[in-house]
Design an enzyme around this catalytic site. Structure first.
Site, PDB file in Angstrom:
ATOM      1  N   HIS A   1       1.043  -1.451   0.261  1.00 52.84           N
ATOM      2  CA  HIS A   1       0.193  -0.515   0.112  1.00 52.84           C
ATOM      3  C   HIS A   1       0.954   1.133  -0.441  1.00 52.84           C
ATOM      4  O   HIS A   1       1.753   0.881   0.523  1.00 52.84           O
ATOM      5  CB  HIS A   1      -0.826  -0.149   1.313  1.00 52.84           C
TER       6      HIS A   1
ATOM      7  N   GLY B   1      -5.256 -11.816   2.784  1.00 51.61           N
ATOM      8  CA  GLY B   1      -3.682 -12.513   2.824  1.00 51.61           C
ATOM      9  C   GLY B   1      -4.801 -14.112   2.757  1.00 51.61           C
ATOM     10  O   GLY B   1      -4.160 -14.141   2.352  1.00 51.61           O
TER      11      GLY B   1
END
Length: 329
Positions: A108, A134
């Protein structure tokens, strides 16, 4: 239109003979570290000793180090700690151990884009951002599939940062699904915008206001909960799988007509004007400065608003009704 890369587009693997340090073993860190290792990449993991994540890393066969030790051992350092901790971890443990020729990776762009982390010259800085949690990144890899990823290059000291990003994306399974090229600014600003006006802020307020409208009109809160919150999953699942047009083909004609004629009255141009203001706050850095200061002040506004939201009637009703739904558990 964004260019999309697949496995066939990557001729050389830039991770060969490189060691990757995954900093942070949360859901995303765990998935990426395991996928990298299963792709025959040399991986070291950094996590705080004594935490649940540390214990999970041990169970998964890693020998977790602190971030400083991991950075010393690695050629590529991929930071997957929470946004609010990244600058501190970087400044105190990673930056002193960077060497010319290292690569610094993110999933990010917040801390790079808003200059909370300012890497030195001589360091490649790239991003690989899976567009899924994830658990899904790991699940799809194990199924010999993948989750689409975004890649970006912020600093290309070696003239090979893009190949590193593509190689990393391939190693975690992303190139099986497709990898789209973006920039740190585009990923960060669109991600914050989506969270604030649609995915989190927009959806939650729409649910609450619809619920309040029905309850204030005298309808039972349990019925209002089902109509304004519970059934949302049906619609979002349809939109997720088939798009808005596909969803409209599945719902009743009555629902579709109400959608087409009334939806525009709720989410109208005034709402869009407010969305533009919020986007402007993100682009100017106003939101990031506000959030950074909020964290420095120990999150007083965050805590107060969170407590208020937790006391909303919809939370109390939902807690009761979800006990009637064993499939949710």
């Amino acid at each position: 239109m964004a260019k999309v890369y697949y496995e066939k587009d990557l001729k050389t693997n830039s991770l060969t003979k490189k060691r990757v340090a995954v900093i942070g073993y949360g859901a995303q860190g765990r998935a990426q570290a395991l996928n990298l290792r299963d792709s025959k990449v040399k991986v070291v993991v950094a996590e705080l000793k004594g935490t649940d994540n540390y214990q999970q890393a041990k169970k998964d066969g890693f020998d977790p180090l602190d971030a400083a030790e991991a950075a010393k051992k690695a050629d590529i350092i991929h930071i997957l700690t929470p946004d609010t901790l990244q600058a501190k971890v970087y400044k105190e443990q990673i930056e002193p151990n960077l060497k010319k020729g290292n690569a610094l990776g993110f999933s990010h762009g917040f801390n790079i884009h808003f200059h909370q982390i300012v890497p030195p010259a001589g360091i490649d800085v790239y991003m690989v951002a899976p567009k899924g949690p994830g658990t899904l990144v790991r699940e799809m890899y194990e199924a010999n599939q993948g989750v689409p990823c975004l890649i970006a290059v912020y600093q290309d000291a070696s003239k090979g940062a893009k190949k590193i990003a593509l190689s990393y994306a391939k190693a975690i399974g992303g190139m099986k699904a497709g990898v789209l090229e973006t920039t740190f600014s585009e990923e960060t600003e669109t991600d914050l915008f989506g969270e604030q006006v649609v995915l989190c802020g927009g959806v939650t307020k729409l649910i609450q206001k619809g619920f309040e409208t029905l309850v204030e009109a005298g309808y039972q809160p349990e019925i209002a909960y089902f109509e304004c919150l519970h059934e949302l999953k049906l619609i979002t699942d349809l939109v997720y799988k088939q798009g808005i047009g596909g969803m409209r083909k599945v719902v009743s004609d009555t629902a579709e007509y109400g959608d087409l004629t009334r939806g525009r009255r709720v989410i109208n141009d005034k709402v869009k004007d407010e969305m533009k203001k919020i986007l402007g706050e993100i682009q100017s850095g106003e939101f990031s400065r506000e959030w950074i200061l909020e964290n420095q002040a120990k999150r007083p506004v965050y805590k107060a608003l969170k407590k208020k939201e937790e006391e909303h009637l919809i939370e109390k009703i939902g807690k009761k009704l979800r006990k009637m739904m064993p499939w949710i558990k």
